[in-house]
Design a protein around this motif. Structure first.
Motif, PDB file in Angstrom:
ATOM      1  N   UNK A 199      50.689  34.221  58.596  1.00  0.00           N
ATOM      2  CA  UNK A 199      48.796  33.976  59.453  1.00  0.00           C
ATOM      3  C   UNK A 199      48.187  32.309  58.739  1.00  0.00           C
ATOM      4  N   UNK A 200      47.161  31.630  59.018  1.00  0.00           N
ATOM      5  CA  UNK A 200      46.626  30.512  58.588  1.00  0.00           C
ATOM      6  C   UNK A 200      44.821  31.380  58.725  1.00  0.00           C
ATOM      7  N   UNK A 201      44.040  31.458  57.545  1.00  0.00           N
ATOM      8  CA  UNK A 201      42.502  31.856  58.090  1.00  0.00           C
ATOM      9  C   UNK A 201      41.685  30.629  57.687  1.00  0.00           C
TER      10      UNK A 201
ATOM     11  N   UNK B 284      47.589  31.752  54.896  1.00  0.00           N
ATOM     12  CA  UNK B 284      46.831  30.666  54.060  1.00  0.00           C
ATOM     13  C   UNK B 284      45.332  30.850  54.525  1.00  0.00           C
ATOM     14  N   UNK B 285      44.498  31.489  53.046  1.00  0.00           N
ATOM     15  CA  UNK B 285      43.075  31.111  53.436  1.00  0.00           C
ATOM     16  C   UNK B 285      42.448  30.547  52.278  1.00  0.00           C
ATOM     17  N   UNK B 286      43.218  29.282  52.258  1.00  0.00           N
ATOM     18  CA  UNK B 286      42.131  28.495  51.771  1.00  0.00           C
ATOM     19  C   UNK B 286      41.235  27.933  52.598  1.00  0.00           C
ATOM     20  N   UNK B 287      40.251  27.819  51.616  1.00  0.00           N
ATOM     21  CA  UNK B 287      38.628  27.044  52.228  1.00  0.00           C
ATOM     22  C   UNK B 287      37.786  28.569  52.992  1.00  0.00           C
ATOM     23  N   UNK B 288      37.897  29.785  52.541  1.00  0.00           N
ATOM     24  CA  UNK B 288      37.441  31.707  53.987  1.00  0.00           C
ATOM     25  C   UNK B 288      36.511  31.137  52.810  1.00  0.00           C
TER      26      UNK B 288
ATOM     27  N   UNK C  53      47.710  31.525  49.503  1.00  0.00           N
ATOM     28  CA  UNK C  53      47.141  30.171  49.796  1.00  0.00           C
ATOM     29  C   UNK C  53      45.546  31.280  49.063  1.00  0.00           C
ATOM     30  N   UNK C  54      44.361  30.847  47.553  1.00  0.00           N
ATOM     31  CA  UNK C  54      43.397  30.682  48.553  1.00  0.00           C
ATOM     32  C   UNK C  54      42.184  28.971  47.968  1.00  0.00           C
ATOM     33  N   UNK C  55      43.298  29.043  47.984  1.00  0.00           N
ATOM     34  CA  UNK C  55      42.661  27.129  47.233  1.00  0.00           C
ATOM     35  C   UNK C  55      41.192  26.545  48.155  1.00  0.00           C
ATOM     36  N   UNK C  56      40.014  26.753  47.296  1.00  0.00           N
ATOM     37  CA  UNK C  56      38.897  25.960  47.271  1.00  0.00           C
ATOM     38  C   UNK C  56      38.458  27.684  48.139  1.00  0.00           C
ATOM     39  N   UNK C  57      38.491  28.972  47.897  1.00  0.00           N
ATOM     40  CA  UNK C  57      37.985  30.034  48.604  1.00  0.00           C
ATOM     41  C   UNK C  57      37.194  30.089  47.748  1.00  0.00           C
ATOM     42  N   UNK C  58      35.967  30.695  48.682  1.00  0.00           N
ATOM     43  CA  UNK C  58      34.178  30.938  48.112  1.00  0.00           C
ATOM     44  C   UNK C  58      35.174  32.615  47.664  1.00  0.00           C
ATOM     45  N   UNK C  59      34.604  33.074  46.207  1.00  0.00           N
ATOM     46  CA  UNK C  59      35.486  34.719  46.429  1.00  0.00           C
ATOM     47  C   UNK C  59      33.972  35.111  45.067  1.00  0.00           C
ATOM     48  N   UNK C  60      31.972  34.067  45.393  1.00  0.00           N
ATOM     49  CA  UNK C  60      31.675  34.587  45.128  1.00  0.00           C
ATOM     50  C   UNK C  60      30.449  36.138  45.345  1.00  0.00           C
ATOM     51  N   UNK C  61      30.839  37.033  44.054  1.00  0.00           N
ATOM     52  CA  UNK C  61      30.154  38.462  43.821  1.00  0.00           C
ATOM     53  C   UNK C  61      31.024  39.050  44.623  1.00  0.00           C
ATOM     54  N   UNK C  62      32.699  38.453  44.806  1.00  0.00           N
ATOM     55  CA  UNK C  62      33.754  39.421  45.054  1.00  0.00           C
ATOM     56  C   UNK C  62      34.097  40.549  44.579  1.00  0.00           C
TER      57      UNK C  62
ATOM     58  N   UNK D 134      50.667  35.591  41.582  1.00  0.00           N
ATOM     59  CA  UNK D 134      51.178  34.520  42.532  1.00  0.00           C
ATOM     60  C   UNK D 134      49.989  33.560  43.437  1.00  0.00           C
ATOM     61  N   UNK D 135      49.038  34.471  43.172  1.00  0.00           N
ATOM     62  CA  UNK D 135      48.231  33.410  44.089  1.00  0.00           C
ATOM     63  C   UNK D 135      47.805  32.194  43.729  1.00  0.00           C
ATOM     64  N   UNK D 136      47.344  31.667  44.967  1.00  0.00           N
ATOM     65  CA  UNK D 136      47.141  30.034  44.353  1.00  0.00           C
ATOM     66  C   UNK D 136      45.562  30.168  44.894  1.00  0.00           C
ATOM     67  N   UNK D 137      45.364  29.557  43.233  1.00  0.00           N
ATOM     68  CA  UNK D 137      43.223  30.305  43.223  1.00  0.00           C
ATOM     69  C   UNK D 137      42.892  28.836  43.115  1.00  0.00           C
TER      70      UNK D 137
END
Length: 194
Positions: free
Chosen positions: A80-82, A101-105, A121-130, A139-142
């Motif tokens: 799935x793409x999120x 694909x969780x890019x830009x989430x 795929x977590x490219x450019x994801x916002x994980x601030x304070x997660x 193997x995740x793409x961060x």
């Protein structure tokens, strides 16, 4: 294609949806427990307080959607793409992502402790304070992910791709990494490696 339809508080549990398209639809407080989707697209839909518990999604796209206080416990997401979706104060217990694909989430302040995010795929994801304590990120793409304040103790980052900015932002104390990531981390922090 269903555009700007109102599904607020609708009971749509245990349904099977295939190749349906939704744009700007409102699913606020809808009951989607046990829903199965395949090849569906949801663009800019609102899933505030929606109950997805036990639902299954395959090759479906949830692009630029809002998940605010949504129940995602026990859900399965495969291929799935999120892309660009926002998750605020959601319940992620027993959630499973496979090749998604969780890019830009936006997962800022998300509680993802011990969640398997390996290979995603977590490219450019916002994980601030997660809270990613004990999470599997192998193997995740961060690349480009925002990791400042993220809790990563006990997380597994072996084989994950992080850029220099992420390596500087992230507190990797107590994190499992491979040699390549350790060297990149040292270099990002100004060490000269010979």
């Amino acid at each position: 294609m269903e555009t700007a339809e109102d599904y607020r508080e609708a009971v749509l549990s245990q349904q099977w949806w295939e190749k349906r398209s939704f744009v700007g639809c409102d699913f606020t407080e809808a009951d989607l427990r046990g829903l199965r989707t395949q090849g569906c697209t949801f663009d800019q839909c609102d899933f505030t307080k929606t109950d997805f518990e036990g639902s299954r999604h395959e090759a479906s796209a949830f692009r630029s959607c809002t998940f605010d206080r949504s129940v995602l416990a026990g859900t399965r997401w495969s291929s799935c793409s999120m892309l660009g979706s926002s998750f605020v104060d959601c319940r992620f217990q027993k959630i499973a992502f496979t090749e998604c694909d969780l890019s830009l989430v936006s997962l800022s302040k998300a509680r993802l402790s011990k969640v398997d995010l390996g290979g995603l795929r977590l490219r450019e994801a916002n994980l601030l304070d997660a809270d990613l304590t004990g999470a599997d990120l192998r193997g995740a793409d961060l690349t480009g992910a925002r990791l400042a304040g993220a809790k990563l103790e006990g997380a597994d980052l072996r084989g994950a791709r992080l850029d220099a900015n992420g390596l500087v932002q992230a507190n990797l104390s107590g994190v499992h990494v491979d040699t390549e990531t350790a060297i990149a981390y040292a270099a990002a922090h100004g060490l000269v490696i010979h």
